[in-house]
Each structure stands twice: as structure tokens, then as C-alpha cells.
Design an enzyme around this catalytic site. Structure first.
Site, PDB file in Angstrom:
ATOM      1  N   HIS A  52      29.334  17.091  66.334  1.00 50.38           N
ATOM      2  CA  HIS A  52      29.171  18.512  66.648  1.00 50.38           C
ATOM      3  C   HIS A  52      29.729  19.352  65.495  1.00 50.38           C
ATOM      4  O   HIS A  52      30.609  18.898  64.758  1.00 50.38           O
ATOM      5  CB  HIS A  52      29.926  18.862  67.933  1.00 50.38           C
ATOM      6  CG  HIS A  52      29.210  18.443  69.191  1.00 50.38           C
ATOM      7  ND1 HIS A  52      29.546  18.926  70.433  1.00 50.38           N
ATOM      8  CD2 HIS A  52      28.172  17.587  69.380  1.00 50.38           C
ATOM      9  CE1 HIS A  52      28.744  18.381  71.346  1.00 50.38           C
ATOM     10  NE2 HIS A  52      27.898  17.561  70.726  1.00 50.38           N
ATOM     11  N   GLU A  54      31.786  21.819  65.390  1.00 53.59           N
ATOM     12  CA  GLU A  54      33.228  22.077  65.407  1.00 53.59           C
ATOM     13  C   GLU A  54      34.018  20.861  64.913  1.00 53.59           C
ATOM     14  O   GLU A  54      34.974  20.998  64.149  1.00 53.59           O
ATOM     15  CB  GLU A  54      33.698  22.418  66.830  1.00 53.59           C
ATOM     16  CG  GLU A  54      33.051  23.653  67.426  1.00 53.59           C
ATOM     17  CD  GLU A  54      31.808  23.320  68.258  1.00 53.59           C
ATOM     18  OE1 GLU A  54      30.975  22.501  67.807  1.00 53.59           O
ATOM     19  OE2 GLU A  54      31.662  23.882  69.341  1.00 53.59           O
ATOM     20  N   CYS A  82      31.781  22.971  73.613  1.00 52.11           N
ATOM     21  CA  CYS A  82      31.647  22.089  74.775  1.00 52.11           C
ATOM     22  C   CYS A  82      33.027  21.540  75.167  1.00 52.11           C
ATOM     23  O   CYS A  82      34.023  21.850  74.523  1.00 52.11           O
ATOM     24  CB  CYS A  82      30.703  20.934  74.424  1.00 52.11           C
ATOM     25  SG  CYS A  82      31.426  19.766  73.258  1.00 52.11           S
ATOM     26  N   CYS A  85      34.643  19.461  72.138  1.00 52.08           N
ATOM     27  CA  CYS A  85      35.139  20.285  71.024  1.00 52.08           C
ATOM     28  C   CYS A  85      36.289  21.178  71.460  1.00 52.08           C
ATOM     29  O   CYS A  85      37.257  21.349  70.712  1.00 52.08           O
ATOM     30  CB  CYS A  85      33.999  21.101  70.434  1.00 52.08           C
ATOM     31  SG  CYS A  85      32.746  20.043  69.673  1.00 52.08           S
TER      32      CYS A  85
HETATM   33 ZN   LIG Z   1      30.896  20.244  71.021  1.00 52.21          ZN
END
Ligand SMILES: [Zn+2]
Length: 163
Positions: A52, A54, A82, A85
Site C-alpha cells: 500500500h 502508506e 485502511c 496502514c
Molecule cells: Zn492500506
């Protein structure tokens, strides 16, 4: 101090994801007026659920800082993080996250959960929401619209071939 120029750079990162056919999400981490980590969603490209925006930015920022702690840093991310993260952001002790648009289907900075504000954890994260919101959200809606259109065209082509 939050600054729109960092969110613009996060948007630029999101566009890199889009160029790879990835869901356009981008992120930067700022420390004392300098960007020390950039990241964008590469989940499909890397075939890795951890890729991801992040987490990719945290990995780079930690390398620059030479520390797993990212105190005094501000993260700018185009979409609400999410659960994974948000958890990593708490773990990295990042004090503040600036969010472009919210994610009612998966966001954990207030939408579904608020991992940033659990008093029982040893660290809470300040958030600022809605920076360049329209631009951040248009990136995503355009991406999914194009994807649907592409899928539809693909289906029609297959139907024609099988006829
Ligand atoms: Zn994430």
C-alpha cells in the site's frame, strides 16, 4: 504545519499508481519541511498485499531517518488509510496524518473504525481531513469508471468472438 503542496505531491504519486493500472492512491511523509518518503499503491505490480502507498512511504522514510520511529513527521495521503496502514502509522508513532478523501468502505481513520483515536493504545494520531478532497476523490472515481468501461468493452469483444 500542514501544507497543500505535500498533498499535491501525494497526488502525483497516486498518478504513478494509475499509470501501472493500480488503484490510484499516493502518499508522502514530511519531516521539517522536507519530503523523506514517497509511496504509491503497487499491490498488483508487486503481487503483495503489503504494498500500500502508506507502507511504501513508511519504509522509505524509516530508511532516511534510520529509525522505525517517525516522530515529528506528517503523513499526507490521498485516501483514508485502511486498518493495516492505520495500524502501521500508530506503530511508527507518526503524530499527524492529513487525508485527501475518506473511504467509507475500508477507511480506519474514522469511517469504519478509528484506529487513530483509541485511548487504550500508547499513541494517538491527529488527523486533518478533506485536503484537496475533490481532486483526490476524482482520481478514484475516474479510475473505476474507466475500469468498468474497459471491462464492458472486453466483454462485448468476447461475445462477438464467440458468436
Ligand atoms: Zn492500506
Amino acid at each position: 504545519m500542514s501544507d497543500v503542496k505535500y498533498m499535491r505531491e501525494a497526488i502525483r504519486q497516486a498518478k504513478k499508481a494509475k499509470a501501472l493500472g493500480e488503484v490510484p492512491i499516493g502518499c508522502v511523509i514530511e519531516y521539517r519541511g522536507k519530503i523523506i518518503g514517497r509511496g504509491y499503491n503497487r499491490r498488483k505490480t508487486d503481487k503483495n498485499t503489503l504494498s500500500h502507498a502508506e507502507l511504501n512511504a513508511i519504509r522509505k522514510a524509516s530508511k532516511v531517518m534510520g529509525d522505525w520511529r517517525l516522530e515529528e513527521c506528517t503523513m499526507y495521503v490521498t485516501l483514508e488509510p485502511c486498518q493495516m496502514c492505520s495500524g502501521a502509522i500508530v506503530q511508527a508513532r507518526i503524530p499527524k496524518v492529513v487525508i485527501g478523501c475518506m473511504n467509507p468502505k475500508a477507511g480506519c481513520a474514522g469511517s469504519i473504525l478509528n484506529i487513530f483515536d483509541v485511548p487504550e493504545f500508547n499513541h494517538q494520531v491527529e488527523t486533518e481531513k478533506g485536503m484537496l478532497e475533490e481532486e483526490c476523490s476524482a482520481l478514484l472515481t475516474d479510475f473505476f469508471k474507466e475500469l468498468r468501461e474497459r471491462n464492458r468493452a472486453e466483454k462485448m469483444k468476447k461475445a462477438l468472438i464467440s458468436d
